[in-house]
Motif scaffolding. Structure first.
Motif, PDB file in Angstrom:
ATOM      1  N   HIS A 106       0.832  -1.199   0.000  1.00 31.49           N
ATOM      2  CA  HIS A 106       0.000   0.000   0.000  1.00 31.49           C
ATOM      3  C   HIS A 106       0.864   1.245   0.000  1.00 31.49           C
ATOM      4  CE1 HIS A 106      -4.271  -1.350   0.644  1.00 31.49           C
ATOM      5  NE2 HIS A 106      -3.605  -2.488   0.776  1.00 31.49           N
ATOM      6  N   GLU A 107       0.221   2.414  -0.166  1.00 36.07           N
ATOM      7  CA  GLU A 107       0.977   3.653  -0.297  1.00 36.07           C
ATOM      8  C   GLU A 107       1.481   4.191   1.041  1.00 36.07           C
ATOM      9  OE1 GLU A 107      -1.020   5.644  -4.303  1.00 36.07           O
ATOM     10  OE2 GLU A 107      -1.572   6.415  -2.326  1.00 36.07           O
ATOM     11  N   ASP A 108       0.714   4.008   2.104  1.00 38.82           N
ATOM     12  CA  ASP A 108       1.080   4.652   3.357  1.00 38.82           C
ATOM     13  C   ASP A 108       0.492   3.870   4.527  1.00 38.82           C
ATOM     14  OD1 ASP A 108       2.283   6.514   4.974  1.00 38.82           O
ATOM     15  OD2 ASP A 108       1.065   8.214   4.316  1.00 38.82           O
ATOM     16  N   ASP A 152      -9.186  -1.680   0.910  1.00 29.84           N
ATOM     17  CA  ASP A 152      -8.851  -0.256   0.846  1.00 29.84           C
ATOM     18  C   ASP A 152      -8.175   0.194   2.131  1.00 29.84           C
ATOM     19  OD1 ASP A 152     -10.225   0.323  -1.753  1.00 29.84           O
ATOM     20  OD2 ASP A 152     -11.940  -0.398  -0.601  1.00 29.84           O
ATOM     21  N   ASN A 191      -4.257   4.236   1.199  1.00 21.92           N
ATOM     22  CA  ASN A 191      -3.562   5.109   0.249  1.00 21.92           C
ATOM     23  C   ASN A 191      -3.231   6.440   0.915  1.00 21.92           C
ATOM     24  OD1 ASN A 191      -5.895   6.745   0.134  1.00 21.92           O
ATOM     25  ND2 ASN A 191      -6.683   5.664  -1.659  1.00 21.92           N
TER      26      ASN A 191
END
Length: 310
Positions: free
Chosen positions: A34-36, A153, A174
């Motif tokens: 994931h992004e963060d 998510d 994200n």
């Protein structure tokens, strides 16, 4: 872990100043694909932060009802999800799954089916995972961490429980999601000063216990314990798939308080008042305590004069 605490940095995570925390959050985000990510104080806070971040405003409904007693399936979702957009309806905005649930594993195939369906809706339904014990599912070979987390998510992972860190969980998502999650964490009183003291042992837990393969012991032992229990003519409430064994105590007439007394006399700590037949195995449980507990059960369950039937 103690050495990592002694040698960590002690700067402010609210202002994103602590290099140990920033590095650890980047590490977990990369590990999960994931992004963060965002450090929180507990799994309860992590789940609440994730839900509060995803649910921008009411009304809404949350779907978490498995009909097969094991895990949520796409059939359950399609049956119970409310997709109407009417003033009298409460549309389903989140599908919240838990893996593991009572120690049982949510199959990868069902996870992907539900995720694909949720993301195909207009608007997409947010997929959220309580993954406090996801490490155990991955360790059991059900799928990789990235394979599971890519279906969601937002994900909450716990560094205590099976990994053995002293405190802390993390929320994954994200960049936009984590930015908003920082607000939610602050609102809930979760701003952390000198956060490196939490991140340093958590990173040791992930690297040495999860990635280092130490969880294997916490799953091999309960499998042996379950087979022993079944060999004595007893039953389980749930299948043993990871580090939890659910003994069906009621048919045997076993009193939970007596069970707890005998277990603790054998050197195994239990949670009184919340036992319900659940025995959770940790990788740090010593063989001597387990041998003593197993031998005790064998003698008691085979004896016609067992103290369980006094």
């Amino acid at each position: 872990m103690l050495d990592s605490i002694i040698n960590t940095t002690l700067l402010d995570d609210v202002m994103k100043e602590d290099p140990t925390t920033n590095s650890f959050q980047d590490f977990i985000a990369t590990l999960s694909g994931h992004e963060d990510s965002l450090l929180v104080m507990s799994g309860t806070m992590g789940n609440r932060v994730a839900l509060r971040t995803a649910l921008l405003a009411p009304p809404y409904s949350v779907l978490l009802v498995p009909s097969n007693g094991h895990h949520l399936t796409l059939k359950d979702v399609e049956k119970h999800a409310n997709l109407r957009d009417d003033v009298y309806d409460y549309p389903t905005r989140i599908i919240s799954l838990e893996n593991t649930l009572s120690g049982t594993i949510m199959p990868m195939e069902d996870t992907r089916e539900i995720s694909s369906w949720a993301r195909s809706q207009t608007p997409p339904i947010h997929m959220q995972l309580d993954g406090a014990r996801l490490w155990e599912a991955v360790n059991a070979g059900a799928g990789t961490l990235k394979e599971y987390t890519s279906c969601f998510d937002s994900v909450s992972l716990c560094f205590t429980k099976g990994l053995g860190a002293p405190i802390g969980s993390i929320v994954i998502g994200n960049l936009a999601f984590i930015k908003r999650a920082r607000w939610m964490r602050k609102i809930l009183g979760g701003g952390i000063r000198a956060s490196g003291i939490l991140c340093a042992p958590a990173r040791v837990a992930v690297e040495q216990v999860f990635l280092g393969g130490r969880l294997r012991q916490s799953q091999d032992t309960p499998q042996q314990f379950s087979k022993l229990w079944l060999s004595l003519g007893r039953k389980l409430q749930h299948p043993t798939e990871t580090n939890m064994v659910w003994l069906d105590l009621e048919p045997t007439g076993i009193d939970e308080e007596r069970f707890a007394d005998l277990a603790e006399n054998a050197g195994v700590k239990t949670t009184r008042g919340h036992l319900q037949g659940r025995v959770v195995f940790h990788y740090q449980i010593c063989d001597r305590a387990l041998d003593a507990l197993v031998n005790l059960f064998v003698e008691l369950l085979k004896s016609k004069r067992s103290v369980f039937w006094e």
